[in-house]
Design an enzyme around this catalytic site. Structure first.
Site, PDB file in Angstrom:
ATOM      1  N   ASP A  90       0.813  -1.227   0.000  1.00  0.00           N
ATOM      2  CA  ASP A  90       0.000   0.000   0.000  1.00  0.00           C
ATOM      3  C   ASP A  90       0.841   1.270   0.000  1.00  0.00           C
ATOM      4  O   ASP A  90       0.347   2.338   0.358  1.00  0.00           O
ATOM      5  CB  ASP A  90      -0.942   0.033   1.225  1.00  0.00           C
TER       6      ASP A  90
HETATM    7  N1  LIG Z   1       3.227  -6.372  -3.225  1.00  0.00           N
HETATM    8  C1  LIG Z   1       1.970  -5.886  -3.044  1.00  0.00           C
HETATM    9  N2  LIG Z   1       0.919  -6.725  -3.114  1.00  0.00           N
HETATM   10  C2  LIG Z   1      -0.352  -6.238  -2.917  1.00  0.00           C
HETATM   11  C3  LIG Z   1      -0.553  -4.872  -2.610  1.00  0.00           C
HETATM   12  C4  LIG Z   1       0.586  -4.004  -2.559  1.00  0.00           C
HETATM   13  O1  LIG Z   1       0.470  -2.781  -2.330  1.00  0.00           O
HETATM   14  N3  LIG Z   1       1.823  -4.550  -2.776  1.00  0.00           N
HETATM   15  N4  LIG Z   1      -1.848  -4.418  -2.314  1.00  0.00           N
HETATM   16  C5  LIG Z   1      -2.765  -5.488  -1.893  1.00  0.00           C
HETATM   17  C6  LIG Z   1      -4.189  -5.138  -1.614  1.00  0.00           C
HETATM   18  N5  LIG Z   1      -4.385  -5.036  -0.174  1.00  0.00           N
HETATM   19  C7  LIG Z   1      -4.871  -3.849   0.280  1.00  0.00           C
HETATM   20  O2  LIG Z   1      -5.337  -3.028  -0.539  1.00  0.00           O
HETATM   21  C8  LIG Z   1      -4.092  -6.114   0.698  1.00  0.00           C
HETATM   22  C9  LIG Z   1      -4.460  -7.405   0.330  1.00  0.00           C
HETATM   23  C10 LIG Z   1      -4.155  -8.489   1.147  1.00  0.00           C
HETATM   24  C11 LIG Z   1      -3.514  -8.308   2.357  1.00  0.00           C
HETATM   25  C12 LIG Z   1      -3.169  -9.511   3.184  1.00  0.00           C
HETATM   26  O3  LIG Z   1      -2.788  -9.400   4.338  1.00  0.00           O
HETATM   27  N6  LIG Z   1      -3.285 -10.712   2.558  1.00  0.00           N
HETATM   28  C13 LIG Z   1      -2.864 -12.005   3.188  1.00  0.00           C
HETATM   29  C14 LIG Z   1      -3.854 -13.111   2.890  1.00  0.00           C
HETATM   30  C15 LIG Z   1      -5.249 -12.745   3.339  1.00  0.00           C
HETATM   31  C16 LIG Z   1      -6.244 -13.863   2.932  1.00  0.00           C
HETATM   32  O4  LIG Z   1      -5.800 -15.016   2.779  1.00  0.00           O
HETATM   33  O5  LIG Z   1      -7.429 -13.539   2.798  1.00  0.00           O
HETATM   34  C17 LIG Z   1      -1.534 -12.454   2.534  1.00  0.00           C
HETATM   35  O6  LIG Z   1      -1.307 -12.155   1.336  1.00  0.00           O
HETATM   36  O7  LIG Z   1      -0.795 -13.157   3.226  1.00  0.00           O
HETATM   37  C18 LIG Z   1      -3.157  -7.015   2.750  1.00  0.00           C
HETATM   38  C19 LIG Z   1      -3.461  -5.919   1.929  1.00  0.00           C
HETATM   39  C20 LIG Z   1      -2.750  -6.593  -2.924  1.00  0.00           C
HETATM   40  N7  LIG Z   1      -1.426  -7.085  -3.011  1.00  0.00           N
END
Ligand SMILES: Nc1nc2c(c(=O)[nH]1)N[C@@H](CN(C=O)c1ccc(C(=O)N[C@@H](CCC(=O)O)C(=O)O)cc1)CN2
Length: 289
Positions: A234
């Protein structure tokens, strides 16, 4: 501009050190080639000489035939002479775009509706999701849907499957409430712009559950932010933001409902502007013409 008129319209994107003579050099090279400038936007970060950004659209008969020659002239008379980065594009060539989504459909469906209406200068070539829920909705638009599950502890394997679908096949990826963090290796290997919609007015409420945290904070405005994706969650360059007023009487679910409309509008504007090469990176910021 109707699609049949795009064939002879070119776009020139220029970035680099600001200095006197650049605008004259660009307009001189284009006019000598017989091109007519139809729009020109520029920004200088400092009148004394900072960073220069320019977006020029021009009409040149038989552009497809004459493009290589014009590119060479611009490279010599503008790029080499002033140490500027010059990119020439053909307006008719639309950016091949993949949309990645999880379970929430509002941003995805909004983009597909706008795409079907011809409002976005992109070609949506596929949708990839870590859940199967939206497959039928997407297939109704005649767009391929690929379900690539992301199991706990198996993200690298999932990203390898996603990469097989994306690498070399897309010019843009849009995360339409895709709820998986993309690894730095994935971003580096794919090497195309990725736009995410975050459901808060960044930098407020970065990370997970922004609406719940907004409710707990008692905010009077909620918002959404479209930004380019970087390895730092983000924190990528912001493209577009907007807000909406809320009140103490609204539940977290109400904030999510009201916020969803802002998310859709912000993401659509950001994708549309990127598609038209209106967004130029400026470090961790952007210049939007
Ligand atoms: N490298 C990046 N990847 C993503 C970004 C980014 O800015 N840089 N934005 C996210 C979107 N997002 C908020 O807008 C967000 C999505 C997911 C998570 C998160 O903690 N995901 C967990 C899994 C959650 C689940 O299993 O439901 C994870 O990936 O371990 C935080 C913020 C999209 N990707």
């Amino acid at each position: 501009m109707r699609g049949d008129e795009d064939t002879d319209v070119g776009r020139l994107i220029i970035k680099g050190p600001d200095q006197p003579g650049v605008v004259a050099a660009v307009s001189g090279a284009l006019s000598r080639a017989g091109a007519n400038i139809v729009s020109l936007d520029q920004f200088s970060s400092d009148p004394e000489g900072g960073r220069f950004f320019q977006r020029t659209e021009f009409h040149l008969p038989n552009l497809q035939v004459r493009r290589a020659e014009l590119e060479d002239v611009i490279a010599e008379e503008v790029g080499a002479k002033f140490g500027l980065h010059c990119t020439m594009l053909e307006v008719k060539r639309r950016k091949r775009t993949a949309i990645m989504v999880s379970k929430l459909d509002h941003c995805l469906m909004d983009l597909l509706w706008r795409h079907r209406r011809g409002e976005l200068a992109i070609d949506v070539t596929m949708v990839i999701s870590n859940h199967p829920d939206l497959s039928e909705e997407v297939r109704r638009f005649g767009i391929p849907f690929f379900h690539v599950p992301v199991a706990k502890g198996a993200k690298p394997e999932a990203e390898r499957e996603q990469m097989k679908l994306l690498k070399g096949n897309v010019d843009l990826v849009v995360l339409a409430r895709y709820m998986q963090i993309l690894s730095g290796d994935f971003l580096e290997e794919l090497a195309v712009p990725i736009i995410n919609i975050h459901h808060s007015f960044l930098p407020a409420f970065m990370g997970a559950s922004p609406y719940q945290r907004a409710k707990e904070r008692g905010v009077k405005l909620i918002g959404a932010t479209a930004h380019y994706v970087t390895e730092d969650l983000d924190e990528g360059p912001i493209i577009e933001q907007d807000v909406i007023r809320v009140s103490h009487a609204m539940s977290t679910k109400a904030l999510q409902r009201f916020g969803a409309d802002v998310e859709r509008q912000v993401l659509a504007r950001a994708v549309g502007w990127h598609a038209e090469d209106r967004v130029l990176r400026d470090g961790n910021s952007t210049v939007v013409f």
